[in-house]
Design a protein around this motif. Structure first.
Motif, PDB file in Angstrom:
ATOM      1  N   ASP A  78       0.705  -1.539  -0.075  1.00 45.01           N
ATOM      2  CA  ASP A  78       0.123  -0.259   0.325  1.00 45.01           C
ATOM      3  C   ASP A  78       0.659   1.281  -0.214  1.00 45.01           C
ATOM      4  OD1 ASP A  78      -2.782  -1.350   0.122  1.00 45.01           O
ATOM      5  OD2 ASP A  78      -2.591  -1.549   2.512  1.00 45.01           O
ATOM      6  N   GLN A  79       1.588   1.284   0.155  1.00 39.65           N
ATOM      7  CA  GLN A  79       2.837   2.883   0.742  1.00 39.65           C
ATOM      8  C   GLN A  79       3.533   2.692  -0.358  1.00 39.65           C
ATOM      9  OE1 GLN A  79       4.506   0.637   4.375  1.00 39.65           O
ATOM     10  NE2 GLN A  79       5.121   2.958   4.500  1.00 39.65           N
ATOM     11  N   LEU A  80       3.028   1.653  -1.633  1.00 38.23           N
ATOM     12  CA  LEU A  80       4.583   1.827  -3.213  1.00 38.23           C
ATOM     13  C   LEU A  80       3.575   2.900  -3.584  1.00 38.23           C
ATOM     14  CD1 LEU A  80       6.401   1.225  -4.506  1.00 38.23           C
ATOM     15  CD2 LEU A  80       5.354  -0.717  -4.857  1.00 38.23           C
ATOM     16  N   LEU A  81       3.641   4.026  -4.217  1.00 41.79           N
ATOM     17  CA  LEU A  81       2.691   4.754  -4.780  1.00 41.79           C
ATOM     18  C   LEU A  81       3.137   4.655  -6.378  1.00 41.79           C
ATOM     19  CD1 LEU A  81       3.913   8.264  -3.976  1.00 41.79           C
ATOM     20  CD2 LEU A  81       1.200   6.780  -3.621  1.00 41.79           C
ATOM     21  N   SER A  82       4.231   4.609  -7.211  1.00 39.16           N
ATOM     22  CA  SER A  82       3.526   4.140  -8.325  1.00 39.16           C
ATOM     23  C   SER A  82       5.349   3.598  -9.157  1.00 39.16           C
ATOM     24  CB  SER A  82       3.814   5.088  -9.080  1.00 39.16           C
ATOM     25  OG  SER A  82       4.547   5.684  -9.085  1.00 39.16           O
ATOM     26  N   ILE A  83       5.402   2.428 -10.635  1.00 38.15           N
ATOM     27  CA  ILE A  83       6.276   2.720 -10.649  1.00 38.15           C
ATOM     28  C   ILE A  83       6.708   2.820 -11.889  1.00 38.15           C
ATOM     29  CG2 ILE A  83       7.421   0.517 -11.313  1.00 38.15           C
ATOM     30  CD1 ILE A  83       6.048  -1.250  -9.614  1.00 38.15           C
ATOM     31  N   GLY A  84       7.919   2.949 -12.738  1.00 34.59           N
ATOM     32  CA  GLY A  84       8.675   3.613 -13.571  1.00 34.59           C
ATOM     33  C   GLY A  84       9.309   2.857 -13.744  1.00 34.59           C
ATOM     34  N   PHE A  85       9.540   2.481 -15.453  1.00 29.98           N
ATOM     35  CA  PHE A  85      10.867   1.123 -16.039  1.00 29.98           C
ATOM     36  C   PHE A  85      10.951   2.841 -17.064  1.00 29.98           C
ATOM     37  CE2 PHE A  85       7.197  -1.505 -16.904  1.00 29.98           C
ATOM     38  CZ  PHE A  85       7.902  -2.722 -16.127  1.00 29.98           C
ATOM     39  N   THR A 238      -1.415  -1.463  -8.908  1.00 30.23           N
ATOM     40  CA  THR A 238      -0.130  -0.609  -8.829  1.00 30.23           C
ATOM     41  C   THR A 238       0.418  -0.380 -10.303  1.00 30.23           C
ATOM     42  OG1 THR A 238       1.082  -2.352  -7.060  1.00 30.23           O
ATOM     43  CG2 THR A 238       2.341  -0.325  -8.586  1.00 30.23           C
ATOM     44  N   PRO A 239       0.111   1.432 -10.228  1.00 22.43           N
ATOM     45  CA  PRO A 239      -0.316   1.807 -11.647  1.00 22.43           C
ATOM     46  C   PRO A 239       2.123   1.562 -12.155  1.00 22.43           C
ATOM     47  CG  PRO A 239      -0.616   3.803  -9.975  1.00 22.43           C
ATOM     48  CD  PRO A 239      -0.187   2.168  -9.389  1.00 22.43           C
ATOM     49  N   PHE A 240       1.938   1.617 -12.760  1.00 22.60           N
ATOM     50  CA  PHE A 240       3.147   1.148 -13.808  1.00 22.60           C
ATOM     51  C   PHE A 240       3.396   2.869 -14.972  1.00 22.60           C
ATOM     52  CE2 PHE A 240       3.204  -2.566 -12.151  1.00 22.60           C
ATOM     53  CZ  PHE A 240       5.002  -3.070 -11.855  1.00 22.60           C
ATOM     54  N   ALA A 241       4.593   3.354 -14.985  1.00 18.60           N
ATOM     55  CA  ALA A 241       4.085   4.614 -15.867  1.00 18.60           C
ATOM     56  C   ALA A 241       5.542   3.848 -17.005  1.00 18.60           C
ATOM     57  CB  ALA A 241       5.149   5.559 -15.724  1.00 18.60           C
ATOM     58  N   VAL A 242       5.374   4.573 -18.841  1.00 19.41           N
ATOM     59  CA  VAL A 242       5.901   3.120 -19.822  1.00 19.41           C
ATOM     60  C   VAL A 242       7.058   3.789 -19.450  1.00 19.41           C
ATOM     61  CG1 VAL A 242       4.249   2.177 -20.781  1.00 19.41           C
ATOM     62  CG2 VAL A 242       5.161   4.698 -21.318  1.00 19.41           C
ATOM     63  N   GLY A 243       7.630   5.266 -18.950  1.00 21.11           N
ATOM     64  CA  GLY A 243       8.963   6.544 -18.838  1.00 21.11           C
ATOM     65  C   GLY A 243       9.211   6.516 -20.205  1.00 21.11           C
TER      66      GLY A 243
END
Length: 511
Positions: A78-85, A238-243
């Motif tokens: 829950d503490q992980l807002l988002s992830i980027g590649f 969890t939202p991933f941005a393609v980066g």
């Protein structure tokens, strides 16, 4: 040092898919590293000039590293807002209609398409120059052309052609999308229209439906498969941005976004980069890749960075029980005992062919001025100086296109060496700005993910969230000496070029 968090803390993650390893970094919202993990993977060369990797092994490395970071940091999903590649550029995989790999991943370092490149160097290049990618075997355009001309079975049977990042996104989220940065690096993408270039597609013998849909770096993927969510240790939503690709993200991750900001990177390879608000009108020895609808990156990559020094260490020093890190540190200490200019020993560092500024896959290295008085320290120092001289050449070309290089930011593994940093400052005649973390590409990717979910509203604000370390001040006297040596370096480079090409051809013919 791993963190212990409070329940209301929030974090963001960057996944950086590199040439030799996958790095996963967990950041606090202010940009400090909270936890990180890295897993290596091998590269194989089944034939001369081939450079291949197993995409499924890379996926295992990423999954392991994300899981390791989540465990070590002790944060809750829950503490992980988002992830980027972030991902290395110019990779290519042939996949079937179930997204299974039909081929190995062919890396940027693969040079099997030299013949195809040489043919197009003699043709009208005006249409291909809109792609922003110099004509070179690194480009997937020429990898595909090689496959076409050799009736490569995976090419003939492929449903899609993807980069390593697209491969994971399609497997994890069941969609085929590619960010502008990775698309730009294919040689198939028009950086002015942000769309696929039909001329390049026709040359490669493929159609646009065999490629992914180009999207912004803030494009969000959600809905991980249950299998991968469990392996990663995070929530499915969890939202991933393609980066983007690792080059521009390294600039963004150190805050080098303003006019006149130059970033210098030395890792396995190396690069010079500058971010611009418009694409370059013409290309002369440099690239121009899209990042977003209003950001482009201009610069030049070199094949020869830390890999050259690693070769020198292994070649000049017999194997012993020391660790790789200890041998590397000992070599740098020894190199420092040689004076600037390495006692008039000059090294052309083109052990792996070269991209910028030569764009010759058949370039080769050389030592010039060797005498019986030269020591191991001189040879090691000349290797480091040769790497830096080459990068200086690239920076001068970039400066001619973009205007004055006012500030230099550095990243990559070399930034851990004070000696190497000082040498760069003295060669360039500029002070160096050093971020506290060397994981700038991962932080750039993480920042795009924060923009993607509305936590940040613009790219430029990242400069306020980058913990900076020391400034390295250049020495004017040494800079003056190096200016003379750089002139000799350029002269030596030109005089050796044709001989190196002939030797390269001879090497290929020799059984």
């Amino acid at each position: 040092m791993e963190c212990q968090t409070s329940k209301d803390s929030t974090y963001v993650m960057g996944i950086d898919i590199g040439t030799t390893s996958a790095k996963v970094v967990l950041f606090t919202r202010s940009g400090h590293v909270a936890s990180e993990a890295e897993a290596p993977y091998p590269t194989s060369s089944p034939k001369p000039d081939y450079s291949e990797q197993d995409p499924l092994l890379i996926e295992e490395a990423i999954v392991h590293s994300v899981s390791e970071v989540m465990k070590k940091s002790r944060i809750k999903p829950d503490q992980l807002l988002s992830i980027g590649f972030s991902a290395a550029m110019h990779s290519l995989i042939c996949v079937d209609d179930s997204n299974r790999p039909l081929s190995p991943m062919i890396t940027w370092a693969d040079r099997r398409s030299i013949k195809q490149v040489n043919h197009y160097l003699k043709e009208d290049r005006s249409e291909l120059e809109k792609n922003g990618t110099p004509l070179h075997p690194m480009s997937p355009l020429f990898k595909l052309l090689w496959m076409k001309e050799h009736a490569y079975t995976p090419y003939l049977n492929a449903t899609k052609f993807v980069s390593i990042k697209e491969f994971f996104i399609s497997r994890w989220f069941n969609r085929f999308v590619v960010d502008y940065g990775v698309a730009s690096a294919t040689g198939l993408f028009n950086v002015h229209t942000l769309d696929w270039n039909e001329t390049a597609l026709n040359i490669a013998g493929i159609t646009r439906d065999q490629l992914s849909t180009p999207v912004s770096p803030t494009y969000v993927c959600q809905g991980l498969t249950e299998e991968f969510a469990q392996q990663l240790g995070i929530h499915r939503d969890t939202p991933f941005a393609v980066g983007s690709s690792d080059g521009p993200l390294a600039n963004i991750g150190v805050g080098a976004i303003k006019e006149g900001d130059l970033t210098l990177t030395i890792g396995t390879s190396g690069a010079i980069r500058k971010i611009s608000s418009s694409p370059a009108r013409t290309l002369k020895q440099i690239f121009c890749y899209s990042i977003s609808e209003r950001h482009w990156v201009l610069g030049g990559p070199t094949n020869n960075g830390g890999n050259v020094l690693q070769w020198a260490i292994e070649t000049l020093s017999p194997s012993n029980s020391d660790t790789s890190l200890t041998r590397f540190e000992n070599a740098l200490s020894l190199a420092q005992t040689s004076p600037p200019g390495a006692n008039s020993l000059l090294f052309l560092p083109y052990l792996h062919g070269e991209r910028a500024p030569l764009w010759r896959a058949d370039a080769r290295g050389a030592w010039l001025g060797i005498s019986s008085t030269h020591t191991k320290a001189d040879f090691l120092r000349s290797c480091i100086e040769g790497i830096v001289f080459n990068l200086y050449q690239i920076s001068a070309i970039v400066e001619n296109v973009t205007g004055e290089n006012k500030r230099i930011y550095v990243n990559g593994g070399f930034a851990r060496s004070r000696f190497w940093l000082q040498l760069v400052a003295d060669v360039f005649g500029k002070n160096l700005e050093i971020p506290l973390t060397h994981q700038s590409a991962a932080w750039g990717a993480a920042w795009f993910s924060l923009m993607a979910i509305g936590e940040e509203d613009n790219l430029e604000n990242i400069a306020n969230h980058i913990p900076m370390g020391d400034t390295i001040y250049f020495n004017q006297e040494k800079h003056s000496l190096y200016k003379d040596l750089i002139s000799l370096f350029v002269e030596a480079q030109a005089s050796q070029e044709e001989i190196a090409a002939k030797l390269s051809a001879y090497q290929i013919k020799t059984p």
